[in-house]
Design a protein around this motif. Structure first.
Motif, PDB file in Angstrom:
ATOM      1  N   UNK A   1     -49.083  43.128 -77.462  1.00 35.23           N
ATOM      2  CA  UNK A   1     -48.197  42.216 -76.727  1.00 35.23           C
ATOM      3  C   UNK A   1     -48.157  40.840 -77.396  1.00 35.23           C
ATOM      4  N   UNK A   2     -49.336  40.323 -77.721  1.00 36.08           N
ATOM      5  CA  UNK A   2     -49.394  38.993 -78.330  1.00 36.08           C
ATOM      6  C   UNK A   2     -48.769  39.016 -79.723  1.00 36.08           C
ATOM      7  N   UNK A   3     -48.968  40.104 -80.448  1.00 38.27           N
ATOM      8  CA  UNK A   3     -48.383  40.232 -81.787  1.00 38.27           C
ATOM      9  C   UNK A   3     -46.851  40.244 -81.723  1.00 38.27           C
ATOM     10  N   UNK A   4     -46.302  40.931 -80.749  1.00 36.01           N
ATOM     11  CA  UNK A   4     -44.842  40.972 -80.583  1.00 36.01           C
ATOM     12  C   UNK A   4     -44.294  39.561 -80.375  1.00 36.01           C
ATOM     13  N   UNK A   5     -44.974  38.768 -79.540  1.00 39.90           N
ATOM     14  CA  UNK A   5     -44.524  37.400 -79.269  1.00 39.90           C
ATOM     15  C   UNK A   5     -44.681  36.531 -80.510  1.00 39.90           C
ATOM     16  N   UNK A   6     -45.820  36.649 -81.166  1.00 37.52           N
ATOM     17  CA  UNK A   6     -46.077  35.928 -82.422  1.00 37.52           C
ATOM     18  C   UNK A   6     -44.953  36.199 -83.428  1.00 37.52           C
ATOM     19  N   UNK A   7     -44.607  37.459 -83.601  1.00 27.86           N
ATOM     20  CA  UNK A   7     -43.577  37.835 -84.574  1.00 27.86           C
ATOM     21  C   UNK A   7     -42.182  37.377 -84.132  1.00 27.86           C
ATOM     22  N   UNK A   8     -41.927  37.441 -82.831  1.00 26.86           N
ATOM     23  CA  UNK A   8     -40.622  37.009 -82.332  1.00 26.86           C
ATOM     24  C   UNK A   8     -40.396  35.528 -82.635  1.00 26.86           C
ATOM     25  N   UNK A   9     -41.398  34.700 -82.349  1.00 27.24           N
ATOM     26  CA  UNK A   9     -41.252  33.262 -82.584  1.00 27.24           C
ATOM     27  C   UNK A   9     -40.976  32.984 -84.060  1.00 27.24           C
ATOM     28  N   UNK A  10     -41.735  33.637 -84.940  1.00 30.61           N
ATOM     29  CA  UNK A  10     -41.561  33.411 -86.378  1.00 30.61           C
ATOM     30  C   UNK A  10     -40.198  33.909 -86.857  1.00 30.61           C
TER      31      UNK A  10
ATOM     32  N   UNK B   1     -46.818  29.015 -73.798  1.00 29.86           N
ATOM     33  CA  UNK B   1     -46.029  29.375 -72.618  1.00 29.86           C
ATOM     34  C   UNK B   1     -45.949  30.892 -72.438  1.00 29.86           C
ATOM     35  N   UNK B   2     -45.807  31.623 -73.532  1.00 24.93           N
ATOM     36  CA  UNK B   2     -45.823  33.084 -73.446  1.00 24.93           C
ATOM     37  C   UNK B   2     -47.200  33.578 -73.001  1.00 24.93           C
ATOM     38  N   UNK B   3     -48.254  32.995 -73.551  1.00 26.34           N
ATOM     39  CA  UNK B   3     -49.609  33.412 -73.174  1.00 26.34           C
ATOM     40  C   UNK B   3     -49.858  33.152 -71.690  1.00 26.34           C
ATOM     41  N   UNK B   4     -49.397  32.003 -71.195  1.00 24.43           N
ATOM     42  CA  UNK B   4     -49.541  31.702 -69.765  1.00 24.43           C
ATOM     43  C   UNK B   4     -48.781  32.714 -68.915  1.00 24.43           C
ATOM     44  N   UNK B   5     -47.573  33.028 -69.339  1.00 27.05           N
ATOM     45  CA  UNK B   5     -46.730  33.967 -68.590  1.00 27.05           C
ATOM     46  C   UNK B   5     -47.363  35.359 -68.544  1.00 27.05           C
TER      47      UNK B   5
END
Length: 316
Positions: free
Chosen positions: A175-184, A226-230
């Motif tokens: 999950x965190x990797x998906x968000x990391x990659x999306x932002x980049x 913000x994603x991590x908080x959500x």
């Protein structure tokens, strides 16, 4: 009553009014403390973005009668984390250094910057104004960084990204990797703001990378936070203070995962390349303190991750 007596009484009253006017704040503060041994502290409802977390450096508190410098930092942190625009508390008589300590803290921009890293980006402040009365009444006035319009736009984007990219079959790492990659994949480093301190983009906050497609390290880190908080992951931001005052510092995320704290630096995983190509790295993705040191080694030794262990002591 003769004219002379009337004149003297008028002069006396005028002098008395003048003295009272000059000392009205001292008199009102004295009356508050005299009439009410424990003045009532009025608290607003907390912001929905309050994290209510406790860390090594600062902790959320419900006790607003300070007896130490740490108590004062906890009160400031709780005020900011709660999203309160104004908050008043009082220095007790037994804490003789209270006023001096609060002045030391609120005049130290480095301490305030680090304290700001333990709250939600939405409750991070751009300015704190402190008013101190002679009797020890302390009022904090907070100006927050994010406007309601930008918060609404960011929240809409976050909900959209999570709906389209995250599912229950994924583990925490995925999950965190998906968000990391999306932002980049959806943001570029704002070189102009970094080099010239000017930009048409809000790249220093999460609005930049998530809405406009441009970010500095602050924007990358806020977006990730913000994603991590959500998603419900305990986290904070880590900031360095450069030795050279002409240089800017750096900031990245710390995430609590599988009972340990890990580093996550989106900025350094989205490097500005000499060939103009876009790169997506995972060199600084969920790594330990020791792994961070190794990642910084190479042809160019990275010093931007040299942080203060007495503040971010979860990594001690």
């Amino acid at each position: 009553m003769n004219n002379k007596s009337t004149f003297l009484i008028t002069i006396f009253c005028s002098i008395l009014i003048f003295i009272i006017t000059l000392n009205i704040n001292k008199i009102s503060s004295f009356l508050v403390n005299t009439l009410e041994e424990n003045p009532k502290i009025i608290k607003e409802n907390k912001s929905i973005y309050a994290l209510n977390e406790s860390f090594e450096f600062v902790a959320s508190t419900t006790d607003f009668t300070p007896l130490s410098k740490q108590d004062l930092k906890n009160i400031i942190y709780t005020t900011v984390d709660s999203g309160w625009n104004n908050f008043t508390f009082y220095c007790p008589n037994e804490y003789s250094k209270c006023v001096k300590d609060i002045m030391d803290i609120t005049n130290d921009q480095e301490i305030l910057t680090h304290l700001n890293n333990f709250v939600s980006p939405y409750n991070s402040f751009s300015n704190i104004k402190t008013t101190i009365s002679d009797s020890g009444e302390i009022t904090l006035n907070i100006k927050y960084l994010y406007t309601d319009d930008k918060i609404n736009a960011i929240n809409k984007k976050i909900d959209e990204v999570l709906k389209n990219n995250i599912n229950d079959s994924m583990d925490d790492y995925e999950k965190i990797k998906v968000i990391h990659d999306y932002i980049i994949n959806n943001a570029k480093y704002d070189v102009k703001r970094n080099n010239e301190n000017i930009s048409q983009y809000n790249s220093y906050i999460a609005y930049g990378p998530l809405i406009e497609g441009y970010a500095t390290c602050n924007g990358y880190t806020d977006a990730m936070a913000l994603f991590l908080n959500k998603l419900g992951y305990k986290n904070f931001k880590i900031a360095t203070t450069p030795d050279d005052k002409n240089l800017t510092g750096h900031i990245w995320n710390a995430v609590y995962l599988n009972n340990k704290w890990l580093h996550l630096d989106v900025t350094w995983d989205d490097p500005v390349s000499e060939d103009g190509k876009d790169y997506l790295l995972h060199k600084y993705f969920l790594i330990t303190d020791e792994e961070l040191k190794k990642a910084d080694e190479g042809k160019v030794v990275v010093t931007e991750h040299n942080y203060l262990k007495n503040i971010y002591s979860e990594f001690k």
